[in-house]
Design an enzyme around this catalytic site. Sequence first.
Site, PDB file in Angstrom:
ATOM      1  N   ASP A  39     -38.144  33.476  36.289  1.00  6.83           N
ATOM      2  CA  ASP A  39     -37.768  33.001  37.203  1.00  6.83           C
ATOM      3  C   ASP A  39     -38.663  32.020  37.993  1.00  6.83           C
ATOM      4  O   ASP A  39     -38.519  31.535  39.039  1.00  6.83           O
ATOM      5  CB  ASP A  39     -37.595  34.074  38.331  1.00  6.83           C
ATOM      6  CG  ASP A  39     -36.847  35.425  38.040  1.00  6.83           C
ATOM      7  OD1 ASP A  39     -35.564  35.012  37.587  1.00  6.83           O
ATOM      8  OD2 ASP A  39     -37.099  36.433  37.917  1.00  6.83           O
ATOM      9  N   ASP A  40     -39.748  31.669  37.448  1.00  5.31           N
ATOM     10  CA  ASP A  40     -40.795  30.633  37.648  1.00  5.31           C
ATOM     11  C   ASP A  40     -40.657  29.426  37.955  1.00  5.31           C
ATOM     12  O   ASP A  40     -39.968  28.760  36.955  1.00  5.31           O
ATOM     13  CB  ASP A  40     -42.010  30.966  36.946  1.00  5.31           C
ATOM     14  CG  ASP A  40     -43.071  29.988  37.394  1.00  5.31           C
ATOM     15  OD1 ASP A  40     -44.020  30.446  38.168  1.00  5.31           O
ATOM     16  OD2 ASP A  40     -43.316  28.983  36.968  1.00  5.31           O
ATOM     17  N   VAL A  41     -40.470  28.817  39.032  1.00  2.00           N
ATOM     18  CA  VAL A  41     -40.099  27.450  39.262  1.00  2.00           C
ATOM     19  C   VAL A  41     -41.183  26.406  38.396  1.00  2.00           C
ATOM     20  O   VAL A  41     -40.401  25.514  37.936  1.00  2.00           O
ATOM     21  CB  VAL A  41     -40.340  27.219  40.779  1.00  2.00           C
ATOM     22  CG1 VAL A  41     -40.082  25.636  41.184  1.00  2.00           C
ATOM     23  CG2 VAL A  41     -39.515  27.769  41.641  1.00  2.00           C
ATOM     24  N   TRP A  81     -40.464  38.219  39.226  1.00  4.20           N
ATOM     25  CA  TRP A  81     -41.608  37.272  38.829  1.00  4.20           C
ATOM     26  C   TRP A  81     -42.841  37.780  39.129  1.00  4.20           C
ATOM     27  O   TRP A  81     -43.650  37.599  38.176  1.00  4.20           O
ATOM     28  CB  TRP A  81     -41.360  36.172  39.843  1.00  4.20           C
ATOM     29  CG  TRP A  81     -42.432  34.998  39.713  1.00  4.20           C
ATOM     30  CD1 TRP A  81     -42.078  33.987  38.710  1.00  4.20           C
ATOM     31  CD2 TRP A  81     -43.456  34.821  40.530  1.00  4.20           C
ATOM     32  NE1 TRP A  81     -43.374  33.219  38.770  1.00  4.20           N
ATOM     33  CE2 TRP A  81     -44.215  34.092  40.024  1.00  4.20           C
ATOM     34  CE3 TRP A  81     -43.937  35.619  41.455  1.00  4.20           C
ATOM     35  CZ2 TRP A  81     -45.525  33.228  40.265  1.00  4.20           C
ATOM     36  CZ3 TRP A  81     -45.349  35.034  42.127  1.00  4.20           C
ATOM     37  CH2 TRP A  81     -46.116  34.199  41.413  1.00  4.20           C
ATOM     38  N   LEU A 138     -42.232  27.123  35.579  1.00  7.59           N
ATOM     39  CA  LEU A 138     -41.489  27.044  33.909  1.00  7.59           C
ATOM     40  C   LEU A 138     -40.373  26.330  34.057  1.00  7.59           C
ATOM     41  O   LEU A 138     -40.240  25.479  33.141  1.00  7.59           O
ATOM     42  CB  LEU A 138     -41.401  28.755  33.756  1.00  7.59           C
ATOM     43  CG  LEU A 138     -40.645  28.846  32.461  1.00  7.59           C
ATOM     44  CD1 LEU A 138     -41.343  28.454  31.278  1.00  7.59           C
ATOM     45  CD2 LEU A 138     -39.893  30.276  32.368  1.00  7.59           C
TER      46      LEU A 138
END
Length: 299
Positions: free
Chosen positions: A253-255, A234, A257
């Site tokens: 893996d960005d929350v 990330w 996103l």
Amino acid sequence: MPYEPTLTLATPEDYRFSANLGYLMRSPKECLHLIRDGRLYKALPLDGTPVLEIGADDDNRLLVAFADDRGVPSEDVRAASLAYIREWLDLDTDLEPFYRLAADDPILAAAASMHKGLRLIGIPDLFEAMAWGILGQQINLAFAYTLKARLVEAYGTPVSCAGDTCWTFPQPEVIAGLEVKDLLPLKLTVKKCEYLIHAAELIAGGALSKGRLQELGYREAEKALVRIRGIGPWTANYVLMRCLRMKDAFPIDDVGLHHALRHVTGSDAKPSREEILRLSAGWRGWESYATFYLWRLLY
DNA sequence: TACCAGGATATGG
DNA sequence: CCATATCATGGT
């Protein structure tokens, strides 16, 4: 209130200053620039730390003034300042291909239309980009801004700016000279203190540089970053996106996103990796821009 | 008040 | 190689 711009800067046809201010205003805790009455102020991390005041005219040009009381700086500083702005605000990318693919993309169409004229705001300084990534790991964005402000106000440099204070980000040489116990009072985790100091040592010592990463290209640069302690997939992609400006960098893996994708698809579950890869298949070469625009749906 | 947040690493199976 | 625990504070 009119002011005398020292420099004017042409922007691309599809540029909208207000769309970019919208992103820059997303946190009231931001300490590295400030916005007043539609103008953007920033102390540049260059020799002499010039303070810029940036506005826009009706012809979509940026009007740049030097907002400190030291008068108009030298030609060298003016040129460096313009170069900094072009990179920071990404004025030299042709977004036509992105808008073309976004228009036909079920995920991107609304975001691209709603925020048309927005460009990916960069973090030109490698240490700042890495530090911001490390700080932001596994905490909400508001808290990340709190931590950044504490770090900057403890180890950065204050610069008088529009009757207020703009800060420049701490130099890696300064952070490299610290120990974990120095940073703990800021309420970072012990690991984040270690990651931060280590990253600072690598950059201050010359073992890691923006130029070298740039030469590597996306895949190899990602590998090089992930090998660094505290830099996972990330953070590596975040740095490649915000600092190296690699358009295919993709923090999958960005929350944030994930939330944006849920918002667009109407799904109530976090999208799987396979699902994201499927949804983003048409973004090839523009993943970073797609992510940046999707983030704008969240706040 | 719980829950979770712009993840990364260590450990155990 | 995959699953789980741990970090740890603070925003909502």
